[in-house]
Design an enzyme around this catalytic site. Structure first.
Site, PDB file in Angstrom:
ATOM      1  N   ASP A  10       0.866  -0.794   0.158  1.00 21.98           N
ATOM      2  CA  ASP A  10       0.028   0.237   0.326  1.00 21.98           C
ATOM      3  C   ASP A  10       0.524   1.334  -0.290  1.00 21.98           C
ATOM      4  O   ASP A  10       1.811   1.047   1.396  1.00 21.98           O
ATOM      5  CB  ASP A  10      -0.797   0.049   1.436  1.00 21.98           C
ATOM      6  CG  ASP A  10      -2.293   1.178   1.432  1.00 21.98           C
ATOM      7  OD1 ASP A  10      -2.647   1.149   2.027  1.00 21.98           O
ATOM      8  OD2 ASP A  10      -1.232   1.987   0.709  1.00 21.98           O
ATOM      9  N   VAL A  33      -5.768   4.868  -5.814  1.00 23.17           N
ATOM     10  CA  VAL A  33      -4.508   5.623  -5.530  1.00 23.17           C
ATOM     11  C   VAL A  33      -5.123   7.071  -4.558  1.00 23.17           C
ATOM     12  O   VAL A  33      -5.142   7.640  -3.931  1.00 23.17           O
ATOM     13  CB  VAL A  33      -3.288   5.739  -5.952  1.00 23.17           C
ATOM     14  CG1 VAL A  33      -2.852   6.373  -6.821  1.00 23.17           C
ATOM     15  CG2 VAL A  33      -1.841   5.156  -4.860  1.00 23.17           C
ATOM     16  N   ASP A  34      -5.563   7.203  -5.344  1.00 26.57           N
ATOM     17  CA  ASP A  34      -6.321   9.698  -5.164  1.00 26.57           C
ATOM     18  C   ASP A  34      -6.647   8.694  -3.298  1.00 26.57           C
ATOM     19  O   ASP A  34      -6.737   9.731  -3.330  1.00 26.57           O
ATOM     20  CB  ASP A  34      -6.313  10.201  -6.519  1.00 26.57           C
ATOM     21  CG  ASP A  34      -6.806  11.191  -5.868  1.00 26.57           C
ATOM     22  OD1 ASP A  34      -7.540  11.793  -7.126  1.00 26.57           O
ATOM     23  OD2 ASP A  34      -5.986  12.023  -5.306  1.00 26.57           O
ATOM     24  N   THR A 123      -3.223   2.814 -14.258  1.00 27.91           N
ATOM     25  CA  THR A 123      -3.077   1.123 -14.704  1.00 27.91           C
ATOM     26  C   THR A 123      -4.411   0.913 -14.278  1.00 27.91           C
ATOM     27  O   THR A 123      -4.994  -0.579 -14.488  1.00 27.91           O
ATOM     28  CB  THR A 123      -2.248   0.348 -14.191  1.00 27.91           C
ATOM     29  OG1 THR A 123      -1.911   0.085 -12.816  1.00 27.91           O
ATOM     30  CG2 THR A 123      -0.523   1.045 -14.665  1.00 27.91           C
ATOM     31  N   ILE A 125      -7.684   2.779 -12.894  1.00 27.74           N
ATOM     32  CA  ILE A 125      -8.966   3.369 -13.797  1.00 27.74           C
ATOM     33  C   ILE A 125      -9.347   3.876 -15.032  1.00 27.74           C
ATOM     34  O   ILE A 125      -9.781   3.954 -15.961  1.00 27.74           O
ATOM     35  CB  ILE A 125      -9.796   4.380 -12.989  1.00 27.74           C
ATOM     36  CG1 ILE A 125     -10.664   4.212 -11.455  1.00 27.74           C
ATOM     37  CG2 ILE A 125     -10.222   5.007 -13.401  1.00 27.74           C
ATOM     38  CD1 ILE A 125     -11.004   5.180 -10.365  1.00 27.74           C
TER      39      ILE A 125
HETATM   40  N1  APR Z   1      -1.278   1.506  -3.257  1.00 28.48           N
HETATM   41  C1  APR Z   1      -0.486   1.363  -4.168  1.00 28.48           C
HETATM   42  N2  APR Z   1      -0.913   1.306  -5.238  1.00 28.48           N
HETATM   43  C2  APR Z   1      -2.946   1.891  -5.388  1.00 28.48           C
HETATM   44  C3  APR Z   1      -3.500   1.517  -4.398  1.00 28.48           C
HETATM   45  C4  APR Z   1      -3.301   1.808  -3.223  1.00 28.48           C
HETATM   46  N3  APR Z   1      -3.466   1.984  -1.875  1.00 28.48           N
HETATM   47  N4  APR Z   1      -4.959   1.978  -4.281  1.00 28.48           N
HETATM   48  C5  APR Z   1      -4.848   1.329  -6.127  1.00 28.48           C
HETATM   49  N5  APR Z   1      -3.391   1.808  -6.241  1.00 28.48           N
HETATM   50  C6  APR Z   1      -2.573   1.184  -7.831  1.00 28.48           C
HETATM   51  C7  APR Z   1      -4.488   0.205  -8.555  1.00 28.48           C
HETATM   52  O1  APR Z   1      -4.345  -1.382  -8.516  1.00 28.48           O
HETATM   53  C8  APR Z   1      -3.185   0.454  -9.971  1.00 28.48           C
HETATM   54  O2  APR Z   1      -2.756  -0.516  -9.739  1.00 28.48           O
HETATM   55  O3  APR Z   1      -2.741   1.859  -8.582  1.00 28.48           O
HETATM   56  C9  APR Z   1      -2.793   2.155  -9.714  1.00 28.48           C
HETATM   57  C10 APR Z   1      -3.240   3.467 -10.588  1.00 28.48           C
HETATM   58  O4  APR Z   1      -5.161   2.596 -10.076  1.00 28.48           O
HETATM   59  P1  APR Z   1      -5.751   4.005 -10.130  1.00 28.48           P
HETATM   60  O5  APR Z   1      -5.422   4.688  -8.288  1.00 28.48           O
HETATM   61  O6  APR Z   1      -7.342   3.529 -10.413  1.00 28.48           O
HETATM   62  O7  APR Z   1      -4.860   4.957 -10.991  1.00 28.48           O
HETATM   63  P2  APR Z   1      -5.330   5.804 -12.573  1.00 28.48           P
HETATM   64  O8  APR Z   1      -5.102   4.124 -13.497  1.00 28.48           O
HETATM   65  O9  APR Z   1      -3.622   6.681 -12.363  1.00 28.48           O
HETATM   66  O10 APR Z   1      -6.821   6.608 -12.754  1.00 28.48           O
HETATM   67  C11 APR Z   1      -6.692   7.962 -12.034  1.00 28.48           C
HETATM   68  O11 APR Z   1      -8.674   7.697 -10.713  1.00 28.48           O
HETATM   69  O12 APR Z   1      -8.451   7.120  -8.304  1.00 28.48           O
HETATM   70  C12 APR Z   1      -9.044   8.043  -9.967  1.00 28.48           C
HETATM   71  O13 APR Z   1      -8.804  10.503  -9.453  1.00 28.48           O
HETATM   72  C13 APR Z   1      -8.389   9.690  -9.998  1.00 28.48           C
HETATM   73  O14 APR Z   1      -9.328  10.372 -12.109  1.00 28.48           O
HETATM   74  C14 APR Z   1      -8.036   9.835 -11.328  1.00 28.48           C
HETATM   75  C15 APR Z   1      -8.251   8.228 -12.372  1.00 28.48           C
END
Ligand code: APR
Length: 165
Positions: A10, A33-34, A123, A125
């Site tokens: 995490d 992750v956001d 990778t 959303i």
């Molecule tokens: N720690 C590490 N990696 C994480 C965590 C965490 N706590 N939570 C999620 N992930 C991973 C996901 O499994 C994925 O592999 O982070 C990677 C990126 O996924 P997303 O968070 O969905 O980010 P992204 O694909 O770049 O999409 C960005 O998603 O959360 C929204 O506000 C954000 O609109 C933006 C979009």
């Protein structure tokens, strides 16, 4: 020359100078992750993001750009927010994904950071295929001057894609 490492875990638990957030252009939070970073880091992070939106980033953060805020309650000094490109099957957006990593490293270095943790940007959303994202991310960070670059992968498949020799 930076040490590059890969961990399954995490990103909000990492004890590094900078934690990189896979944000969106609004900088006002989201899922994935956001969402985790804002939830664990607390409201100070969003307050800093709002200041950025009220100032230089009135129009939001462009894809590939990076900007720093406080890390709030996280075990880091800063969060560097970057906006990954959404995967497209028809348009090659890989330079933008590389920019996310290079700009995050530049912002971190300018702050004096020596250690940084990246998630697998775009990778989730944003649907970028994990193997291709790993190739781009690894290439983008290889000549960094920081001491430690840690990719923090949230599931085994992502870890295997990033950590493969
Ligand atoms: N720690 C590490 N990696 C994480 C965590 C965490 N706590 N939570 C999620 N992930 C991973 C996901 O499994 C994925 O592999 O982070 C990677 C990126 O996924 P997303 O968070 O969905 O980010 P992204 O694909 O770049 O999409 C960005 O998603 O959360 C929204 O506000 C954000 O609109 C933006 C979009």
């Amino acid at each position: 020359m930076a040490t590059i490492e890969y961990v399954l875990g995490d990103i909000t638990e990492q004890e590094v100078d900078v934690i990189v957030n896979a944000a969106n252009s609004s900088l006002l939070g989201g899922g994935g992750v956001d969402g985790a970073i804002h939830r664990k880091g607390g409201p100070e992070i969003l307050a800093d993001c709002r200041k950025l939106r009220a100032g230089h980033y009135g129009g939001g953060l462009k894809t590939g750009q990076a900007v720093a805020t406080t890390a709030g309650k996280l075990k880091a000094r800063w969060v560097v927010h970057t906006v990954g490109p959404v995967w497209s099957a028809t348009e090659d957006r890989s330079p933008l994904l590389a920019d996310c990593h290079r700009n995050a490293l530049r912002v971190a270095a300018d702050l004096g950071a020596r250690t940084i943790a990246f998630p697998a940007i775009s990778t989730g959303i944003y649907r970028w295929p994990i193997e291709d994202a790993a190739r781009i991310a690894r290439a983008a960070v290889e000549d960094s001057e920081l001491d430690l670059i840690r990719f923090v992968l949230f599931d085994q498949r992502s870890y295997d894609a990033f950590a493969r020799p």
